[in-house]
Design an enzyme around this catalytic site. Structure first.
Site, PDB file in Angstrom:
ATOM      1  N   LYS A  79       0.868  -1.184   0.000  1.00  0.00           N
ATOM      2  CA  LYS A  79       0.000   0.000   0.000  1.00  0.00           C
ATOM      3  C   LYS A  79       0.902   1.230   0.000  1.00  0.00           C
ATOM      4  CE  LYS A  79      -3.874   1.897   2.743  1.00  0.00           C
ATOM      5  NZ  LYS A  79      -4.683   1.669   3.959  1.00  0.00           N
ATOM      6  N   SER A 154      -9.591   1.560   2.893  1.00  0.00           N
ATOM      7  CA  SER A 154      -8.748   2.366   2.057  1.00  0.00           C
ATOM      8  C   SER A 154      -7.698   1.584   1.264  1.00  0.00           C
ATOM      9  CB  SER A 154      -8.025   3.409   2.920  1.00  0.00           C
ATOM     10  OG  SER A 154      -7.146   2.782   3.829  1.00  0.00           O
ATOM     11  N   SER A 178      -9.800  -1.057   6.922  1.00  0.00           N
ATOM     12  CA  SER A 178      -9.191  -0.782   5.610  1.00  0.00           C
ATOM     13  C   SER A 178      -8.470  -1.957   4.967  1.00  0.00           C
ATOM     14  CB  SER A 178      -8.221   0.398   5.719  1.00  0.00           C
ATOM     15  OG  SER A 178      -8.940   1.609   5.731  1.00  0.00           O
TER      16      SER A 178
END
Lengths: 498, 103
Positions: A79, A154, A178
């Site tokens: 990420k 996210s 997330s």
């Protein structure tokens, strides 16, 4: 079968045995990224050159008879809020668009020392705030099962990447769901470890009392493999628990549900209007499989958690975000808009560098901590959080695992979330963050229709209970199978996907 | 309670976040929607539905706090790289606008 379809465990085994090379694995995955990106926009930066050098080093070790480690030749997507030396860590924000960290995050060091390769950084909501990927200031990622839909957030880019076969593993972060919510939207595994299990050194913070690095995978075995590596103690993060970790590999090697007490949450019955039938069916299916495997199904009550979890999280996560994002001042790194005064430097930089959701959270966080608001909002939420943690402590006296849907429904159409729906989207995932507990999402089948969508179920255990979660997931996986790689949409949808 | 645009402008000044006029309007609407939601706990406590009396604010549990490290200076190998990435640096320091008037 193509190399990109293999699990991480199979890849590492093949590379270590010399059946195929790390470079061949990497090229297969890079080919998949190239094929998928037009439609998925799951990545922010592809670091093919760096990954090729890493693969060559692994292949050199194998050729010399050395062992590169348990992740030999396994590509891992990061990420874009996890630092990797030499590549930008944008956090999908204009604020950090051009900042290249001169160090690796602890979890990257750990995986690299085990032979992993790092082909790129995944798309996300800005500073990890959001649940659809649509707060990325670059492009909006798509769900590989239906590109009109969000991959979740996210860490949506990570989930889309693993589901589409860009890599068998990804590392995301989970502050209120997330990792788990995008895992459920994309039909794969996602794990949020106990707060304090994995080091956060080199990970851009959002809400430090809730953030954890969490892995994505397509099998429970792979989830155990990556967790056993990234959960090593690290003195560089003062909140990272010292001492031995359990043997996660053993937990998935001989899975059994016999005698386990798996609990459903009674209070969720009152929320059935918020929950899609598909996710409730997924939960029933999971409980049936547990019962069939010899588990005892019980129920628990978490009334404070269910009623007050969302506002409690809303207040505390904003307060912590306002504090975490205070570092972006235009002085030391990232965007800088020079003004006449220091105050102008801050205001111009933060006005231009933060997107709309970051601004909302910074302002709300500032507001709940200001003057008389502090007791009314912040202190009330912080006390409620204690009650929520106590409620879970009490519940785990009567069960080993709590099972519930991961999200209120399957992946939603992009652009359809806002207001009340967005506030309640992480209703089911935020309680473990508030209580510091480990939680895992796994796929429990698909919806009907011409574009079937994955449905996830979530498992929560008591603190440091990751082995319990992995054992249960592996046991259920024996009946339902691991996650399958999604087919990529036909080419030529580039404009549409973005 | 209604939150006004003027209050949002003051809040943005406190948080050092520049907002356009359009953003102020949108932010005001967000606050008026979200603040009642955020107040659910204190409200429930006043109504006697949530007992917060004597409950300590949550603190993350650290069962085995790490032992304090040895207090010693170590050279940072990153100094030059970090300064090179700064918006403006001079003589080994970050540059900021002057904050004190000259005599």
């Amino acid at each position: 079968m193509q190399l990109y379809e293999l699990s991480a465990t199979e890849m590492a085994r093949g590379v270590r045995a010399g059946e195929f090379s790390a470079s061949e694995v990497l090229e297969s995955c890079l080919g998949r990224i190239e094929e998928g990106e037009g439609a998925l926009a799951a990545m922010i930066t592809v670091t093919a050159g760096k990954a090729r050098e890493e693969a060559a080093l692994v292949d050199g070790m194998v050729a010399r008879g050395e062992d590169p480690g348990p992740l030999a030749g396994v590509p891992i997507i990061l990420k874009d809020n996890i630092c990797m030396r030499g590549a930008p860590v944008t956090c999908a924000s204009k604020m950090l668009e051009n900042w290249v960290p001169p160090y690796d995050a602890a979890v990257v060091e750990m995986a690299a020392a085990s032979g992993a390769l790092f082909p790129g950084k995944a798309n996300m909501d800005e500073f990890a705030m959001g649940n659809s990927g649509e707060f990325s200031v670059f492009t909006h990622p798509s769900n590989p099962w239906d590109t009109d839909r969000a991959p979740g957030g996210s860490s949506g880019g990570c989930a889309a990447a693993v589901a589409a076969g860009y890599a068998p593993l990804a590392l995301g972060t989970d502050t209120g769901g997330s990792v788990r919510q995008p895992a459920s939207f994309c039909g794969i595994y996602g794990l949020k470890p106990t707060w304090g299990l994995a080091s956060r050194r080199g990970v851009v913070p959002l809400a430090p009392t809730m953030d954890q690095v969490g892995p994505f995978a397509r099998t429970a075995e792979d989830l155990a493999l990556i967790l056993s590596i990234i959960s090593a103690p690290d003195g560089g993060d003062g909140t990272c628990r010292p001492g031995q970790r359990p043997d996660y590999g053993a937990a998935v090697a001989t899975p059994s549900l016999k005698g386990k007490r798996v609990a459903a949450i009674r209070d969720l019955e009152g929320l059935s209007s918020l929950l899609d039938d598909a996710v409730l069916e997924g939960l029933s299916k999971f409980l049936d499989l547990c019962r069939g495997g010899g588990a005892e199904i019980v129920d628990v009550s978490l009334p404070v958690t269910v009623e007050f979890g969302p506002p409690c999280y809303h207040v505390l996560s904003r307060a912590e975000a306002a504090s975490s994002l205070a570092r972006y001042d235009g002085v030391r790194y990232g965007l800088s808009k020079r003004g006449e005064s220091l105050s102008e430097l801050y205001t111009l930089t933060r006005g231009e560098g933060f997107g709309p959701e970051s601004k909302r959270r910074v302002l709300m966080g500032t507001w709940v901590m200001s003057g008389a608001n502090f007791d009314e909002y912040y202190t009330a939420a912080a006390k409620t959080r204690t009650l929520i943690a106590r409620e879970f402590d009490e519940a785990f006296k009567g069960c080993d695992i709590i099972a519930l849907p991961t999200a209120p429904g399957p992946a939603f159409i992009k652009g359809t979330q806002g207001g009340e729906r967005m506030r309640m989207a992480n209703l089911l995932t935020l309680p473990p963050n508030l209580a510091g507990l480990p939680a895992l999402s796994m796929n429990m089948g698909f919806t009907g229709g011409d574009k079937p969508l994955p449905v996830g179920v979530q498992l929560i255990a008591s603190r440091w209970g990751e082995a319990e979660l992995l054992n249960a997931a592996a046991a259920v996986e024996k009946s339902v199978g691991g996650a399958t790689v999604a087919s990529l949409p036909a080419r030529g949808k580039e404009g549409e996907a973005r | 309670m209604t939150i006004t645009e003027q209050e949002i402008r003051a809040l943005a000044e406190t948080a050092k976040v520049g907002l356009t006029d359009g953003e102020v309007t949108a932010m005001t609407a967000y606050f008026n929607d979200a603040v009642p939601f955020c107040g659910a706990m204190a409200r429930a406590a006043r109504e006697g539905r949530l007992d917060l009396d004597g409950v300590p604010p949550y603190a993350p549990a650290v069962e085995e706090p790490p032992a304090p490290g040895e207090d010693r200076a170590v050279p940072s190998p990153l100094r030059d790289e970090l300064l090179a990435a700064a918006p403006e640096a001079r003589d080994g320091f970050f540059v900021v606008p002057r904050i004190l008037e000259e005599e």
